[in-house]
Design a protein around this motif. Structure first.
Motif, PDB file in Angstrom:
ATOM      1  N   VAL A  19       0.802  -1.264  -0.088  1.00  0.00           N
ATOM      2  CA  VAL A  19       0.049   0.036  -0.001  1.00  0.00           C
ATOM      3  C   VAL A  19       0.845   1.154   0.044  1.00  0.00           C
ATOM      4  N   VAL A  20       1.897   1.357   0.791  1.00  0.00           N
ATOM      5  CA  VAL A  20       2.715   2.379   0.773  1.00  0.00           C
ATOM      6  C   VAL A  20       3.555   2.566  -0.390  1.00  0.00           C
ATOM      7  N   ARG A  21       3.981   1.613  -1.120  1.00  0.00           N
ATOM      8  CA  ARG A  21       4.537   1.675  -2.376  1.00  0.00           C
ATOM      9  C   ARG A  21       3.519   2.264  -3.478  1.00  0.00           C
ATOM     10  N   LYS A  22       2.285   1.903  -3.487  1.00  0.00           N
ATOM     11  CA  LYS A  22       1.380   2.076  -4.360  1.00  0.00           C
ATOM     12  C   LYS A  22       0.794   3.773  -4.235  1.00  0.00           C
ATOM     13  N   ILE A  23       0.927   4.019  -2.912  1.00  0.00           N
ATOM     14  CA  ILE A  23       0.888   5.452  -2.817  1.00  0.00           C
ATOM     15  C   ILE A  23       2.067   6.180  -3.367  1.00  0.00           C
ATOM     16  N   ILE A  24       3.240   6.055  -2.897  1.00  0.00           N
ATOM     17  CA  ILE A  24       4.154   6.653  -3.863  1.00  0.00           C
ATOM     18  C   ILE A  24       4.119   6.909  -5.149  1.00  0.00           C
TER      19      ILE A  24
END
Ligand code: M6R
Length: 357
Positions: A19-24
């Motif tokens: 999720v964090v990578r997708k947001i980045i």
């Protein structure tokens, strides 16, 4: 679908690094720099005070968000519980911006505030996981969490996503305002994603910790200072809502003002130590409870004198520690609920979105 997972909550906790990578990715422009919609950036930059309105876990994310906007963007922030704000509106600044944080975008307590804010003619931004939700449709602006559907009643990946989106919004605003920011948030978020992965991969150890501290207790305490205090509130909420263990999160320095009276032999106390300026103070609080018989579980961050700590999380930027330190607390709660035979995904008396006031 939860596939081979026994519970949505477990699946959703596991998804957090992604999720964090997708947001980045979603919040990067063609040049690879973090960015948010121009109109939203202007609305934030022009406001003289931000009012964050939310409930439950989203409120806890808002408390961390305040740190981000104040430290990175230089904008003062008030964080309010939605059900309180609407019936007791405080004195407002001249150019307020309202930010509604809501995983579902359907929380009635937040919506009643949004309706009043619109009546008063103030701008509103909704940060939500659900495109087209009520709070998104009724606000002027929306920032999406891109966390994918969150099914378990206990919010996990949405919280981490909220923190990431709040950090990006504050960082981009600070840059726009020409404030001195001496780190690369994109890089630091990527490091945080890896750190979350390390914790996700240590589930077995977290299950052990959960058994060690929570098997035979009816209550538990979570303590921290500054930003760790806000995470301790979230840790306590997670534990109480799914395992029904009575849990309280509070600021370490407040112990001596009352709560320490409840510490007896074996009382579990989870202490977060991720902030260097207050590390010694919180370690002092741990000594105080241990002296009264508490079963203290110190969760610290690498580099903060961690020799005897029960769990050490990888080092991340000091503002991003909540994205990582909350994860062991989520797992510990999950396993406590599991071991007690609780319905992890659908705890009693609770609904995923609370559409009544
Ligand atoms: O959908 P929302 O973010 O507006 O929901 C707010 C709260 O109801 C929610 O965070 C609740 O506290 C969760 N069950 C916590 O895990």
């Amino acid at each position: 679908e939860k596939g081979t997972y026994p519970h949505y909550m477990l699946k959703e906790m596991d998804e957090q690094p992604g999720v964090v990578r997708k947001i980045i990715q979603e919040y990067s422009n063609d040049a690879g720099e973090l960015t948010i919609d121009e109109a939203i950036l202007s609305a934030i930059s022009e406001s003289d005070r931000i009012y964050i309105i939310a409930a439950g876990t989203s409120y806890h994310a808002g408390l961390v968000g305040k740190q981000y906007f104040e430290k990175l963007a230089g904008i003062p922030v008030e964080v309010h519980i939605a059900s309180e704000f609407g019936y007791n509106i405080p004195l407002l600044s001249e150019k307020p911006l309202f930010i509604f944080i809501s995983q579902s975008g359907e929380t009635a307590d937040s919506r009643q505030v949004l309706v009043k804010v619109k009546e008063l003619g103030y701008p509103a931004l909704t940060i939500t996981n659900v495109a087209g939700s009520t709070l998104s449709r009724e606000a002027d602006y929306t920032l999406l969490l891109y966390a994918g559907p969150e099914i378990a009643v206990a919010s996990t990946k949405a919280y981490v996503a909220q923190l990431a989106v709040l950090a990006i919004s504050a960082y981009v605003t600070g840059k726009r305002k020409g404030r001195k920011i001496d780190f690369d948030l994109k890089h630091e978020l990527a490091i945080a994603a890896n750190a979350i992965q390390t914790i996700v991969d240590s589930k077995e150890e977290l299950h052990k910790i959960s058994k060690e501290y929570l098997s035979h207790t009816r209550n538990a305490f979570f303590i921290g200072r500054t930003i760790d205090y806000y995470v301790s509130l979230e840790g306590a909420l997670k534990l109480k809502e799914i395992s029904y263990i009575q849990a309280e999160g509070f600021a370490g320095g407040e112990l001596k003002h009352g709560t320490i009276a409840l510490i007896e032999k074996g009382t579990p106390v989870f202490a977060l130590v991720t902030q260097a300026p207050v590390a010694l103070n919180i370690r002092g609080n741990v000594k105080e409870v241990v002296a009264r018989g508490a079963n203290a579980c110190v969760i610290s961050m690498e580099g903060l004198d961690e020799h005897d700590d029960r769990l050490v999380i990888p080092k991340v930027h000091p503002l991003l520690t909540p994205l990582v330190s909350v994860v062991p607390l989520q797992f510990i709660s999950y396993y406590a609920a599991l071991d007690r035979g609780c319905d992890v995904d659908k705890p009693r008396n609770l609904a995923k979105s609370v559409t009544v006031e």
